[in-house]
Design an enzyme around this catalytic site. Structure first.
Site, PDB file in Angstrom:
ATOM      1  N   GLU A 196      90.904 106.866 -96.781  1.00 54.53           N
ATOM      2  CA  GLU A 196      91.249 105.500 -97.198  1.00 54.53           C
ATOM      3  C   GLU A 196      91.305 105.427 -98.722  1.00 54.53           C
ATOM      4  O   GLU A 196      90.306 105.686 -99.389  1.00 54.53           O
ATOM      5  CB  GLU A 196      90.198 104.511 -96.679  1.00 54.53           C
ATOM      6  CG  GLU A 196      90.504 103.069 -97.066  1.00 54.53           C
ATOM      7  CD  GLU A 196      89.281 102.166 -97.084  1.00 54.53           C
ATOM      8  OE1 GLU A 196      89.442 100.965 -96.861  1.00 54.53           O
ATOM      9  OE2 GLU A 196      88.158 102.664 -97.332  1.00 54.53           O
ATOM     10  N   ASP A 216      86.025 106.872 -95.512  1.00 56.27           N
ATOM     11  CA  ASP A 216      85.922 105.590 -96.191  1.00 56.27           C
ATOM     12  C   ASP A 216      86.060 105.763 -97.707  1.00 56.27           C
ATOM     13  O   ASP A 216      85.496 106.692 -98.288  1.00 56.27           O
ATOM     14  CB  ASP A 216      84.545 104.993 -95.857  1.00 56.27           C
ATOM     15  CG  ASP A 216      84.412 103.547 -96.275  1.00 56.27           C
ATOM     16  OD1 ASP A 216      85.147 102.714 -95.733  1.00 56.27           O
ATOM     17  OD2 ASP A 216      83.556 103.249 -97.142  1.00 56.27           O
TER      18      ASP A 216
END
Ligand code: BGC
Ligand code: MG
Length: 552
Positions: free
Chosen positions: A282, A214
């Site tokens: 990401e 993330d």
């Protein structure tokens, strides 16, 4: 097609270290996949029950959004224990069982590590906020107020307001790039880095095949806490934050994207290496996204791939948009690897976002299987689901509640997966789910599409199989793309085989010029136009043509 008829693929990461290159990854949002215990919330046992459906798509891997212990303020992206499963989702034993079943079905499993921040309920933060002297006092980003009491600088939270929150116990501000309940970890502290590397080891030892990481470019901040400069109005893209969010008004030079990150990513990679595990990081940045992707995936000691936001934008991509993106990738990430997605748990589902017809949707799927890069497919995408309507009273996402009504948040893409047309909650579970099942989705449920050979579901299966059967599409080289009006043309090459791909993304009829050589049309079952390429070929809007020239 029954998943049992698929060839069994083995899961041996050491023997196939490049398994991630060109892979198709299926994203599961655990709250909304399958509820096995009637509490209205999806869980790990539920996912395990539905693995045959995922395997039937022919995907290489599953990415499961966070299921770790969490107060669920950001629905699991606020972790309070990285090494345990939240009771709502099950137990570690349930996870082990899910992993084992996925492996037996030939699929790899990637877990979603949210390392940039924790929940404010994490014991690390609970200790850190007590005073200035405790063992964890420097584990988060604490800063003094300005003399007038206001926050130390102009950094903004993506979820609204200042990125700084006052804490009365320390009489200091702490940094949060998302909710105030998601304090940002201080990566400049080596103990923090080591603790996070231990988290990665914990999951690798349990047998996971990789990670979705993330907000990987948010790990480090500028230690001098310099103000971000304003971003000129014409550069204000809105790919990672909605247009109404003033986060888009800044050039994020100092709150993220810091050069120190490379050394940490290298350490993370070396922890993964012995397991043959792969990571997709990401990268959330509307201005420098592809450059950072290039930096983070260069060579073979950083990230394997980065997740790009280019095709998560609001506007339907034109042929020239695709050309621009791929040219930029060639320029700044020639040596790197991207992972593309059209939909995910943060964005309006693409059939609605781009207002696509079934034909358009089918063609875009084939395009994603033909171009270079890995691909993430978000649960329900294989059914062509549109965004669900969720009334303000039913909203759960704090981001949507903050920016309503111009931005409705992320609940419309997070509603329960529709399995059965006739069941009350569409087979998602026995009781009322946490978000309503969309009536439109029920009509598009898996059981109904299974019966219809023309359904989007079968198209996804065919398109994914097409990529796997043609190694050039998975990992071959790619020529520069050429956009000519609505027409997009490129070739892929692998071990002497060349693939010619032409897609009409425009509103007008387009003509593909005659090509020399002995081309064979392929992909008939996907809807690829079968025509003799030695003559010009006409493509209607949303038509495409794929041809192959064998070796020699
Ligand atoms: C995740 C979001 C989450 C945010 C903060 C993201 O990019 O995909 O769902 O809210 O990170 O963790
Ligand atoms: Mg449940």
């Amino acid at each position: 097609m029954n998943f049992k008829t698929q060839p069994v693929r083995t899961v041996d990461n050491r023997a196939q270290p490049d398994w991630w290159r060109g892979a198709v990854i299926y994203q599961v949002y655990p709250r909304s996949y399958q509820d096995s215990n009637g509490d209205g919330i999806g869980d790990l046992k539920g996912i395990a029950q539905r693995l045959p459906h995922i395997a039937s798509l022919g995907v290489d891997a599953i990415w499961i959004s966070p299921f770790f212990k969490s107060p669920m303020k950001d629905f699991g992206y606020d972790v309070s224990d990285y090494c345990d499963v939240d009771l709502m989702f099950g137990t570690l034993a349930d996870f082990d069982d899910l992993l084992d079943k996925a492996h037996k079905l030939g699929m790899r499993v990637m877990v979603d590590l949210v390392l940039s921040h924790t929940s404010d309920q994490h014991p690390w933060f609970q200790e850190s906020c007590q005073d200035h002297k405790n063992a964890k006092s420097d584990w988060y980003v604490w800063a003094e107020p300005k003399p007038d009491g206001t926050p130390p600088n102009n950094w903004l939270s993506i979820f609204g307001g200042s990125a700084w929150h006052w804490d009365g116990r320390r009489e200091q501000y702490y940094l949060h790039n998302f909710l105030t309940s998601q304090p940002d970890l201080n990566f400049h502290n080596e103990e923090v880095q080591n603790a996070l590397l231990d988290v990665a080891k914990f999951w690798l030892k349990r047998g996971v095949d990789g990670f979705r990481l993330d907000t990987i470019n948010f790990y480090f901040h500028d230690q001098k806490l310099r103000d971000n400069p304003p971003l000129p109005v014409k550069r204000r893209n809105a790919t990672i934050a909605p247009r109404v969010n003033p986060y888009n008004h800044q050039d994020h030079q100092y709150d993220k994207n810091q050069p120190e990150n490379l050394a940490f990513l290298r350490s993370l990679r070396s922890v993964m290496e012995p397991y043959g595990a792969a990571a997709v990081g990401e990268v959330g940045d509307a201005q420098y996204g592809l450059e950072i992707l290039g930096q983070y995936t260069a060579g073979d000691d950083l990230m394997h791939m980065c997740y790009a936001f280019e095709f998560l934008a609001n506007a339907k991509p034109t042929a020239s948009d695709v050309e621009t993106v791929m040219d930029r990738v060639d320029e700044v990430a020639a040596d790197g690897w991207s992972c593309w997605a059209f939909s995910n748990h943060d964005t309006v589902r693409h059939p609605s976002r781009w207002n696509l017809s079934d034909e358009g949707l089918k063609m875009m799927t084939v395009l994603m299987m033909c171009w270079r890069g890995s691909a993430c497919i978000y649960q329900g995408e294989e059914l062509g689901l549109p965004e669900a309507e969720v009334a303000f009273e039913e909203l759960q996402d704090p981001y949507g509640i903050e920016f309503w009504p111009k931005f409705k948040g992320r609940d419309g893409c997070r509603t329960p997966m529709p399995w059965e047309t006739q069941s009350e909650f569409s087979g998602f579970g026995e009781n009322k789910p946490w978000l309503p099942v969309s009536p439109k989705h029920m009509e598009m449920a898996v059981d109904r599409q299974e019966e219809d050979p023309d359904a989007i579901l079968h198209h996804y299966r065919r398109a994914i199989r097409f990529r796997h059967e043609n190694p050039a599409l998975r990992s071959g080289t790619q020529s520069p793309m050429k956009a000519d009006g609505g027409l997009l043309i490129f070739t892929r090459e692998h071990e002497g085989e060349t693939y010619f791909c032409a897609f009409n993304l425009g509103d007008d009829v387009a003509t593909v010029a005659a090509q020399t050589g002995s081309w064979q049309s392929i992909g008939a079952d996907l809807g690829s136009v079968q025509d003799d390429l030695t003559n010009p070929v006409t493509l209607n809007p949303w038509q495409f043509l794929i041809a192959m020239k064998p070796k020699g």
